[in-house]
Design a protein around this motif. Sequence first.
Motif, PDB file in Angstrom:
ATOM      1  N   SER A 173     -72.161  -6.371 -14.355  1.00  0.00           N
ATOM      2  CA  SER A 173     -70.974  -5.635 -14.785  1.00  0.00           C
ATOM      3  C   SER A 173     -70.282  -4.910 -13.636  1.00  0.00           C
ATOM      4  O   SER A 173     -69.144  -4.469 -13.785  1.00  0.00           O
ATOM      5  N   PHE A 174     -70.956  -4.756 -12.493  1.00  0.00           N
ATOM      6  CA  PHE A 174     -70.483  -3.858 -11.439  1.00  0.00           C
ATOM      7  C   PHE A 174     -69.971  -4.622 -10.219  1.00  0.00           C
ATOM      8  O   PHE A 174     -70.317  -5.780 -10.001  1.00  0.00           O
ATOM      9  N   ALA A 175     -69.159  -3.940  -9.394  1.00  0.00           N
ATOM     10  CA  ALA A 175     -68.497  -4.557  -8.240  1.00  0.00           C
ATOM     11  C   ALA A 175     -69.397  -4.507  -7.009  1.00  0.00           C
ATOM     12  O   ALA A 175     -69.135  -3.777  -6.051  1.00  0.00           O
ATOM     13  N   PHE A 176     -70.445  -5.299  -7.001  1.00  0.00           N
ATOM     14  CA  PHE A 176     -71.412  -5.252  -5.909  1.00  0.00           C
ATOM     15  C   PHE A 176     -70.822  -5.729  -4.589  1.00  0.00           C
ATOM     16  O   PHE A 176     -71.119  -5.169  -3.536  1.00  0.00           O
ATOM     17  N   ASP A 177     -69.997  -6.762  -4.619  1.00  0.00           N
ATOM     18  CA  ASP A 177     -69.444  -7.262  -3.366  1.00  0.00           C
ATOM     19  C   ASP A 177     -68.547  -6.222  -2.703  1.00  0.00           C
ATOM     20  O   ASP A 177     -68.571  -6.060  -1.480  1.00  0.00           O
ATOM     21  N   GLU A 178     -67.746  -5.530  -3.492  1.00  0.00           N
ATOM     22  CA  GLU A 178     -66.892  -4.487  -2.926  1.00  0.00           C
ATOM     23  C   GLU A 178     -67.732  -3.344  -2.378  1.00  0.00           C
ATOM     24  O   GLU A 178     -67.386  -2.722  -1.370  1.00  0.00           O
ATOM     25  N   LEU A 179     -68.854  -3.075  -3.023  1.00  0.00           N
ATOM     26  CA  LEU A 179     -69.724  -1.991  -2.582  1.00  0.00           C
ATOM     27  C   LEU A 179     -70.482  -2.360  -1.309  1.00  0.00           C
ATOM     28  O   LEU A 179     -70.645  -1.533  -0.410  1.00  0.00           O
ATOM     29  N   THR A 180     -70.946  -3.600  -1.206  1.00  0.00           N
ATOM     30  CA  THR A 180     -71.867  -3.967  -0.123  1.00  0.00           C
ATOM     31  C   THR A 180     -71.208  -4.731   1.034  1.00  0.00           C
ATOM     32  O   THR A 180     -71.825  -4.874   2.092  1.00  0.00           O
ATOM     33  N   LEU A 181     -69.992  -5.250   0.838  1.00  0.00           N
ATOM     34  CA  LEU A 181     -69.243  -5.955   1.895  1.00  0.00           C
ATOM     35  C   LEU A 181     -70.053  -7.083   2.565  1.00  0.00           C
ATOM     36  O   LEU A 181     -70.246  -7.102   3.785  1.00  0.00           O
ATOM     37  N   PRO A 182     -70.511  -8.054   1.795  1.00  0.00           N
ATOM     38  CA  PRO A 182     -71.319  -9.134   2.386  1.00  0.00           C
ATOM     39  C   PRO A 182     -70.569  -9.946   3.433  1.00  0.00           C
ATOM     40  O   PRO A 182     -71.193 -10.523   4.333  1.00  0.00           O
ATOM     41  N   ASN A 183     -69.239  -9.998   3.362  1.00  0.00           N
ATOM     42  CA  ASN A 183     -68.473 -10.805   4.314  1.00  0.00           C
ATOM     43  C   ASN A 183     -68.390 -10.168   5.700  1.00  0.00           C
ATOM     44  O   ASN A 183     -67.887 -10.792   6.641  1.00  0.00           O
ATOM     45  N   HIS A 184     -68.876  -8.934   5.832  1.00  0.00           N
ATOM     46  CA  HIS A 184     -68.811  -8.271   7.132  1.00  0.00           C
ATOM     47  C   HIS A 184     -69.962  -8.649   8.057  1.00  0.00           C
ATOM     48  O   HIS A 184     -69.918  -8.359   9.244  1.00  0.00           O
ATOM     49  N   LYS A 185     -70.981  -9.281   7.517  1.00  0.00           N
ATOM     50  CA  LYS A 185     -72.103  -9.657   8.393  1.00  0.00           C
ATOM     51  C   LYS A 185     -71.683 -10.827   9.277  1.00  0.00           C
ATOM     52  O   LYS A 185     -71.037 -11.770   8.821  1.00  0.00           O
ATOM     53  N   GLN A 186     -72.006 -10.740  10.542  1.00  0.00           N
ATOM     54  CA  GLN A 186     -71.664 -11.795  11.490  1.00  0.00           C
ATOM     55  C   GLN A 186     -72.807 -12.794  11.649  1.00  0.00           C
ATOM     56  O   GLN A 186     -72.592 -13.949  12.017  1.00  0.00           O
ATOM     57  N   SER A 187     -74.011 -12.338  11.414  1.00  0.00           N
ATOM     58  CA  SER A 187     -75.173 -13.228  11.421  1.00  0.00           C
ATOM     59  C   SER A 187     -76.233 -12.586  10.542  1.00  0.00           C
ATOM     60  O   SER A 187     -76.209 -11.371  10.320  1.00  0.00           O
TER      61      SER A 187
END
Length: 668
Positions: A331-345
Motif C-alpha cells: 500500500s505504501f510508496a517504498f520506491d519514493e522512500l528508498t530511491l532504488p534508482n540512485h544506486k550506481q552499483s
Amino acid sequence: MTEVLKAACPLNCWDSCGLLVTVENEQVVKVEGDPDHPITKGKICGRGRMLAARANSPQRLLHPLKKINGTFQEISWEQALDEIACKLNTIKDQYGSTAVLHSHDYANNGILKNLDQRFFNCYGGVTELYGSLCWGAGIEAQKWDFGSANSHEPNDIYHSKNIIVWGRNVARTNMHFYEKLIEAKKLGARLLVIDPIFNATAKIADEHISIKPGMDGLLAAGIMKEILRLGLEDHTFIEQFTYGFADLTELLNEITVEKISDMTEVPVEDITKLAQIYADKPTSTFMGLGMQRYKNGGNTIRLIDALVAISGNIGIAGGGANYANIQVGQSFAFDELTLPNHKQSHRQIPIMKQAEMVLTAKNPEIKMIVVTCGNPLTQVPDSSIVEKAFSSVDTLVVMEQYMTDTARLANYVLPVTTAFEEEDFYYSSMYHHYVNYGPKLVTAPGKAKSDLEIWSQLAERLGFSEHFKHSREEWLKMTLKPLEKHGLTLEKLMDEHTLELPVVKIPWHDRKFATPTGKFEFTSLLGQQKTGTGLLALAIPEESKWSNPSLAKNYPYHLLTIHPLRSNHSQNYHLFEGKVKLKVEVAQNIANELALQNGDYVRVWNDRGEVYGYVSILPAVHPDTINIDEGIWKEFGGAVNNLTSSRESDNGLGSTLYDCLVNLVKLS
C-alpha cells in the motif's frame, strides 16, 4: 503530570497492536492495549508490555561508543559520525561502495526504518542481503503458485466450516487470531491443529495431529492422494483455473499413502480423515512460518497450496491458503522512500550466508559492516562462523539500544531511540490489514538519536544531504501518497490512530491469479524461469534418516528453534527478572532413553557447534524432537544458532534453521 496516550506496537509480529501508554514526568510507566483498536481490542502480549522496560532500563546505551584497545569509550556524536563518514568515503574511493555490507533484519516495523535503504542507495549502492531468515521460502513459494502471498481478512474465519492450523502456535505468536479461533468454534467450526508439539493452540482444538518435523509437504501429498482416490477433488476449479494438474497427478502416483504414513509418522486413517475435511468446504488453512525453514521449505508450502487448490478452497469465503498478507505492505510508496534508482552499483548475498560471504568476498572484499534492526550473532545461523566473519572486517558499526552479542564485537555502537521516542506508523504483512499511528511520547534519554537523525547527519557529511531534507511529517506523507485516492491521509491517521487499508479481503475470489498463465500453477512457470524447474517434488528435509541415514545415526534428534514466549526474537532476554537459563525441551521418549529428569544439565551438539542447558520434558511432543527457543544471548547459554545450518531453502529465498539434527548427553 500523568497522561494516557494512544500509540502503536512496533514489534515485528503478526498482531500489530494498538496501545495505550501511560506517561508520567517524561517517562513511560505502563503499556496496555487500546480497546478501540478494531482487531486487537485492548489485549496485548507480554512482549508488548515489556516495551516500557525496554525504554527505561538502566542497561540502555545512552552515548556513542568507540572501541579503543579492546575497550569501549564514550565519544561525542560529532566524532562518531565524522569518523564513520570518513571511513565510508575512504572505502568508496579505494574499493568501491560495495565493500560495505548493510546487515539488517526486521526487529521493528516502523515505515521510516526503511530510510536505511535510501541512505545506502544514495551512497552509491552497497552489498545488500536478500531472502529472509523468517518467512522467505514461503513467500517465494506462494508467488510461484498464486503470483503473491495474500491471506483472507481476519473476520473471514467466521465463514469457515473447518479450520486447519498447520505448524503455527497462534496462542504464542498471534494471540488475537487465537481469540478468533475460540469464537469460531463457538459458532460451530471444527478446529484441527497439525504440529509436532501439542501446544497451547492444540489444547483448544477438536483434534491434534502430531507429525514428524519437516514432513508437512509429504503429508499434504498424502491428503491429495486420498482426495483423488475418493473422488473429492473440485473438478471445475482444477479444469478452469489451474495449470499443470497432470504433472501433480504424475508426482502423486510415485508414492503410496502407506509410505507417506511411514515417513510422516501420521496414521493412514488420519490422512483419509483430513482428505474428507478438506472436501467438506469451506475449509481454511493457516500455515506457520516454521514449516518452510527446511531445505524442502518452499516445496512444502507449495504442496499445501496445491492441497487447498484441488479441494476447491481457493477464492471462497471461509477458505484460503493463509500464510502471509504482503498486499498490506504494498500500500505504501517504498520506491519514493528508498530511491532504488540512485544506486550506481550493488551486490546481493543471501541473508543466510552473509557470514561466509564476508569471509570469501572478492572484488571488492568487505571492509565495513553496518548493522541495523538486528542482532545477527544470535539470529543468523551457524553462529561461530558469524562471529568469525563480523570480527574480521576493518570496521563494524552497530545501531542499537543495548549491548547485544553483535554490539560487543563492534568498533562503533550508536545508541538509537525506542518507538515511544520517535514518530512513525506501523503495520504487519502477516495477519490484519490496519495501519497504526505511533506518535512521539517522550524524549529519548541521554544522547540517543533516531535512525533518521543518524542517516540525515551522515548524508550531510557524505555530500547528499539534499535527499534527506524532509521533516518527519513530510517523510510520513510521502509514504502514504498512494493511499490519498482512497481518502487515507496522514492527518486522518493521526486523528483516528488506526486506519483500514484497501486490500482484497478474499484473495483470488475473481479467479484471476498473478501468475504467467493467469491461473493457479501446480507447475510454476516463474519457478521454471528462476531455477530451471517449476515442478512440485516429494522433497524431505536434508537432515533426516530418510535422506542422510549416517548423519541421523550420529545425531538422532530433530531440533526445533521456535519463537520465545516473552521476547521478540533476542530483544528481551537481558530484561527478564531472575537468572535466565537456556531451556532444552525434550520429547518423553528421549527422556526415557537417556534417563533425563527436569532440570538436568545437558550438552546438545552436532558438527556445527554446541550449547549447554537445562532439561524440560515435554510429554506431548513428537518422538525424537527437541526444542530450544531461539534468540537467547551468549551470556545466558546461547546462541542456539551454534547448531543450525546456513544452507538456503530449495528456492533460495529462505533459511533452513529447522533442518537440523543434534545429539544430547546428560552432564554431571
